[in-house]
Design an enzyme around this catalytic site. Structure first.
Site, PDB file in Angstrom:
ATOM      1  N   HIS A  30       0.854  -1.193   0.000  1.00  0.00           N
ATOM      2  CA  HIS A  30       0.000   0.000   0.000  1.00  0.00           C
ATOM      3  C   HIS A  30       0.879   1.228   0.000  1.00  0.00           C
ATOM      4  O   HIS A  30       1.919   1.255   0.669  1.00  0.00           O
ATOM      5  CB  HIS A  30      -0.896   0.000   1.242  1.00  0.00           C
ATOM      6  CG  HIS A  30      -1.440   1.349   1.595  1.00  0.00           C
ATOM      7  ND1 HIS A  30      -0.908   2.126   2.613  1.00  0.00           N
ATOM      8  CD2 HIS A  30      -2.450   2.082   1.050  1.00  0.00           C
ATOM      9  CE1 HIS A  30      -1.581   3.267   2.694  1.00  0.00           C
ATOM     10  NE2 HIS A  30      -2.509   3.270   1.757  1.00  0.00           N
ATOM     11  N   VAL A  44       0.175   9.161  -1.090  1.00  0.00           N
ATOM     12  CA  VAL A  44       0.754  10.495  -0.917  1.00  0.00           C
ATOM     13  C   VAL A  44      -0.358  11.511  -1.144  1.00  0.00           C
ATOM     14  O   VAL A  44      -1.173  11.360  -2.049  1.00  0.00           O
ATOM     15  CB  VAL A  44       1.943  10.759  -1.867  1.00  0.00           C
ATOM     16  CG1 VAL A  44       3.182  10.014  -1.408  1.00  0.00           C
ATOM     17  CG2 VAL A  44       1.618  10.379  -3.307  1.00  0.00           C
ATOM     18  N   ARG A  61     -16.549   8.604  -3.798  1.00  0.00           N
ATOM     19  CA  ARG A  61     -17.086   7.491  -4.577  1.00  0.00           C
ATOM     20  C   ARG A  61     -16.767   6.174  -3.875  1.00  0.00           C
ATOM     21  O   ARG A  61     -15.611   5.804  -3.730  1.00  0.00           O
ATOM     22  CB  ARG A  61     -16.482   7.502  -5.979  1.00  0.00           C
ATOM     23  CG  ARG A  61     -17.052   6.454  -6.912  1.00  0.00           C
ATOM     24  CD  ARG A  61     -16.533   6.686  -8.334  1.00  0.00           C
ATOM     25  NE  ARG A  61     -17.121   5.742  -9.252  1.00  0.00           N
ATOM     26  CZ  ARG A  61     -16.534   4.585  -9.603  1.00  0.00           C
ATOM     27  NH1 ARG A  61     -15.367   4.259  -9.081  1.00  0.00           N
ATOM     28  NH2 ARG A  61     -17.127   3.781 -10.475  1.00  0.00           N
TER      29      ARG A  61
END
Length: 313
Positions: free
Chosen positions: A113, A116, A267
């Site tokens: 994972h 930034v 979303r």
């Protein structure tokens, strides 16, 4: 939303960098996978902003990989953002970032994972508040010391130009953040995590963000190349699916990015693309004594000075 000249100049450069990073990561992951490519899914947020979600599924190396760019803004922040920062209540915000989550097919290849991001908050009667955040962490299912050492060597090299204590601080912060409290275990072997970074001039903070973002592929891809061809069994696949359950638990219970996205009306499909495509839970399961599965718990899922391996520790 009006900004100071410094911020007005910096925002487009941050946006350009983040979008180029998304392109770079997707290109490398697709090249390594060799079977599938990323679908591109543009989306907009009714309350302000939008982004592009890119997802690769059912590939030759990666069961699922998601690389998101988002840029959202609004007139007030959600509880996830103000719980520890009451000074941000009732302030407008502007946030942008790139998030990467890779779930490989082979159990010997770790999940990774990276994230930034840049955050800006403004109000009519006070100066803008800004900061950078991000980092990356590695979640192995079967541990290899050379992989852990390489991962942390690259992380430290990304930090070193910015101060001799930066790696140590952000490594410790990562260990503390990616801790599954209700399981009393780490999510993986850590890496880097930082937030609220504004202690240096904005260009220096931006340079650090870029150093971390640009080093992610250097940290991860050599590990993928070493492990992607290893032969695995049903036992190892089942353990991978079980451990993925921990990943899902952390993201749904603790992860600030997930909570921020859901609470700001982001979303849902893009936010939850971080979840593993296949996962399992087993009631009261424990690894066999002396097994490689037990080794993961005993040796890897706890904070450790991985760079000590260089010194024979």
């Amino acid at each position: 939303m009006t900004h100071s000249p410094e911020l007005t100049e910096t925002l487009p450069r941050i946006r350009t960098y983040l979008m180029s990073l998304q392109d770079k990561v997707c290109a490398q992951l697709a090249l390594t996978d060799g079977v599938e490519t990323f679908i591109h899914d543009d989306w907009s947020r009714e309350l302000g902003g939008g982004g592009q979600t890119r997802v690769l599924r059912n590939g030759g190396v990666f069961e699922q990989a998601g690389v998101n760019f988002s840029e959202v803004f609004g007139t007030s922040l959600p509880p996830a953002a103000t719980a520890k920062r009451p000074d941000l209540v009732d302030r407008a915000f502007h946030a942008m970032g790139v998030s990467v989550v890779v779930h490989p097919l082979n159990p010997f290849v770790p999940t990774s994972h990276a994230n930034v991001r840049f955050f800006l908050s403004t109000s009519d009667d006070s100066a803008p508040i800004w900061w950078f955040g991000g980092g990356y962490d590695l979640t192995p299912y079967y541990g290899f010391e050379e992989d852990a050492l390489h991962w942390h060597q690259v992380a430290k090299a990304a930090c070193d130009p910015f101060g001799s204590d930066v790696y140590r601080k952000h490594k410790r912060w990562c260990d503390e953040y990616f801790y599954i409290k209700h399981r009393d275990e780490q999510r993986g072997i850590g890496g880097l995590f930082f937030d609220d970074l504004n202690i240096w001039p904005i260009d220096s903070c931006f340079d650090y963000l870029k150093s971390v973002g640009d080093s992610y592929l250097n940290a991860y891809m050599p590990i993928v190349e070493r492990r992607k061809g290893m032969v695995s069994s049903t036992r190892e696949r089942e353990f991978q699916l079980y451990r993925r359950g921990r990943y899902a638990e952390f993201n749904l219970v603790y992860d600030r990015g997930t909570l921020f996205g859901l609470q700001t009306g982001g979303r849902t499909e893009s936010i939850l693309m971080s979840l593993p495509p296949s996962v399992s839970w087993r009631y009261a399961w424990a690894p066999e004594k002396g097994s490689r599965e037990e080794e993961l718990y005993e040796k890897y899922l706890r904070p450790r000075d991985w760079l000590g391996l260089e010194r024979g520790q």
